[in-house]
Design an enzyme around this catalytic site. Structure first.
Site, PDB file in Angstrom:
ATOM      1  N   HIS A 278       0.832  -1.201   0.000  1.00 32.99           N
ATOM      2  CA  HIS A 278       0.000   0.000   0.000  1.00 32.99           C
ATOM      3  C   HIS A 278       0.872   1.259   0.000  1.00 32.99           C
ATOM      4  O   HIS A 278       0.430   2.333  -0.420  1.00 32.99           O
ATOM      5  CB  HIS A 278      -0.912   0.026   1.224  1.00 32.99           C
ATOM      6  N   ASP A 348      -4.116  -5.960  -8.354  1.00 33.80           N
ATOM      7  CA  ASP A 348      -4.460  -5.261  -7.125  1.00 33.80           C
ATOM      8  C   ASP A 348      -4.661  -3.789  -7.491  1.00 33.80           C
ATOM      9  O   ASP A 348      -4.351  -3.361  -8.613  1.00 33.80           O
ATOM     10  CB  ASP A 348      -3.336  -5.439  -6.099  1.00 33.80           C
TER      11      ASP A 348
END
Length: 608
Positions: A278, A348
């Site tokens: 992230h 993702d």
């Protein structure tokens, strides 16, 4: 209008599917007499067994993803699309508020595959509402508006969500609140894990499908290494690759039985890297041989069984393509294809730090598609990504064939999900299991189960109606069973009442403390400011490891180094989890075992 979903019961077909999977996914449930075939001549027994195997194979194929007919129809549909429309079919957009009108307009204008619903997109129930948490009626309305934007296509848009249970729950109450995925792993050793995993994911799928969702990016196939893993933690089932393989396949099958497309994630494995994608690009230093023996086992076994979708993570794997995120690496996509996956590979989120900080918001989607991705999730700017892919095809930077291949895979999956949810396949919502399979897996003979067995339709799993073993299976009860089956005593005595003098509560969040106090009150235990057992919750802003009882609420590794004489891993913060904790502290059973190492303690450990 949607009402609270927790009371919905498990259908007979779904119930028996759970039993079937618990019988090792196609093995016999018992001896030759279990299905009434023991008295048949050998040739007839062989024929009967072949029929059972054919019925099993048909059900498995129905849940595994698109059939050849879906692929052929998708190829025809995609051939009729314009370039701009084809590009839209490989993009899933995001939006920034509870108002989905802008997203619906983009789906229609750009012909997007669909949208993802994040926490900020879920309308909150207003003051004075009957239910707290999410306003499900309004959420259903917003989802419907997105779906309506795609109605002229002849197949649905993908309305997706990250709904794993535990920490990653985008749509909360009044939907069923689930413990962490690691709870399924903790329950696995006592033989509860597989059946509960199927049922839990089925109910997650059913509840989401009722709201209009068609896909959930779950379950996680990541094999966690434990404390050194900063990202997955309690989101992972286990540190044992075989356990993760079994439960991730079980989970995605359960979602499909509930009507949803699932996605095993995050290849090439996010559980054994020590950075969080992230925020930055993690590096996986393992060799290909090591990865194939550990991190890739769940993905390989899911691919062998057949799954509709696998998510590609953002991880640098030098053994594959040094310095390149796997989501942008043709070597990583090639690896999945060589394993045998012929379904969709979704990236993702492309707005994550590992990609957004190092690659342009428009160029990264082009690179991912060119490398082998089929579905591009959450580009930082979906309109910019769309324009960039169109330009790349027109300039021949990206081949038309690669775009067509990706679009066809996505459309085939959308067609499959449409048929699955409509009950038009050999498994899925509302589809009755063939009688020979029901008899076979319940161990009933010719006098056994028939189509009018009302007790099954009412949701029973054990015993006859009204008996002591009678259990109604609905989402709330399965969540309660999971919490009770997973709770683990890591250190301390078992079977003793530690709450005779009441309890004090410290640590955790305000909600954690309130839920524990409520569970104590339900059990008739006094909560005091002084005296009684001091229960310290590990979680929230100020974790601590002291007191008489230390309780790890999510991942259990925080118990390492605790000096509390009793240490318990709970794997969740639900009301049912705290009920299970109180029951154990009053001397009840703690059947769970560690799914990950905690200090010197190996997976599988339990003090009980």
């Amino acid at each position: 209008m949607l009402t609270r979903h927790r009371g919905s019961t498990l259908s007979a077909a779904a119930l028996l599917s759970a039993l079937m999977l618990a019988a090792c996914g196609g093995g016999t449930a018992g001896d030759g007499d279990a299905d009434g075939s023991g008295d048949q001549p050998e040739g007839e027994q062989d024929q009967h067994q072949e029929q059972i195997e054919e019925a099993e194979a048909a059900r498995d194929a129905a849940l595994a993803g698109p059939a050849e007919a879906h692929q052929e129809e998708a190829a025809q549909l995609v051939s009729e699309l314009s370039l701009e429309e084809k590009v839209g079919q490989v993009l899933v957009g995001e939006y920034s508020s509870a108002d989905a009108s802008g997203m619906a307009s983009l789906v229609e204008e750009l012909h997007l595959a669909g949208a993802i619903v994040m926490g900020d997109n879920v309308p909150a129930a207003g003051e004075g509402a009957e239910q707290s948490g999410a306003d499900l009626t309004e959420l259903e309305t917003q989802i419907s508006s997105i779906q309506s934007a795609a109605e002229e296509r002849g197949y649905p848009a993908m309305i997706s969500v990250d709904q794993e249970g535990g920490l990653v729950t985008r749509v909360g109450e009044p939907l069923t609140e689930w413990p962490t995925p690691m709870a399924f792993g903790a329950a696995h050793e006592n033989l509860e894990g597989t059946g509960l995993t199927w049922q839990g994911h089925l109910f997650m799928g059913e509840e989401l499908a009722e709201l209009g969702f068609t896909a959930s990016f779950a379950p996680n196939g990541d094999v966690t290494v434990g404390a050194a893993d900063p990202t997955m933690g309690s989101r992972a089932f286990s540190s044992d690759p075989e356990v993760v393989a079994e439960l991730s396949l079980t989970g995605i099958r359960g979602l499909a039985e509930g009507g949803l497309m699932g996605s095993v994630k995050h290849f090439p494995g996010h559980g054994s890297v020590t950075d969080d994608s992230h925020y930055t690009l993690p590096t996986q230093d393992a060799s290909l041989e090591e990865l194939r023996e550990q991190d890739w086992v769940p993905f390989a076994e899911s691919i062998e069984a057949g799954v509709p979708m696998i998510m590609m993570g953002h991880i640098d794997v030098p053994a594959l393509d040094e310095g390149v995120p796997s989501s942008l690496s043709s070597a990583a996509y090639d690896e999945l294809r060589e394993m045998g996956h012929d379904g969709v590979v979704v990236t993702d989120a492309l707005n994550m730090g590992a990609i957004a900080d190092g690659y342009g918001p428009d160029q990264a989607p082009v690179m991912a598609l060119e490398s082998g991705a089929d579905l591009l999730l959450m580009p930082a700017d979906v309109r910019g990504a769309h324009e960039a892919i169109v330009s790349a095809v027109e300039s021949e930077e990206l081949s038309q064939e690669r775009l067509d291949e990706a679009a066809e895979r996505v459309v085939a999956m959308l067609l499959w999900q449409q048929d699955l949810e409509a009950g038009e396949l050999d498994a899925g919502p509302g589809v009755q299991m063939p009688e020979m399979l029901r008899d076979h897996y319940l161990g009933l003979g010719e006098e056994g189960l028939t189509d009018d067995a009302e007790w099954l339709d009412d949701g029973a799993i054990d015993g006859e109606p009204g008996s002591a073993d009678w259990v109604e299976h609905n989402a709330e009860n399965v969540a309660e069973q999971l919490a009770a089956a997973s709770v683990t005593v890591v250190a301390g005595e078992c079977g003793t009442d530690q709450l005779e003098g009441g309890l004090q509560i410290s640590g955790g969040t305000e909600q954690d403390q309130a839920r524990l106090a409520a569970a104590a009150e339900r059990a008739g235990v006094e909560v005091t400011d002084a005296g009684g057992a001091q229960v310290t919750l590990l979680g929230g802003d100020q974790p601590a490891a002291g007191g008489d009882v230390a309780v790890a609420l999510d991942r259990p590794e925080g118990l390492d180094g605790s000096d509390a004489p009793t240490q318990i891993a709970l794997y969740g913060r639900t009301a049912e989890s705290f009920d299970a904790l109180i029951a154990v502290l009053q001397g009840g059973e703690a059947p769970g075992s560690l799914p990950v190492p905690v200090g010197d303690l190996e997976p599988g450990h339990s003090a009980c």
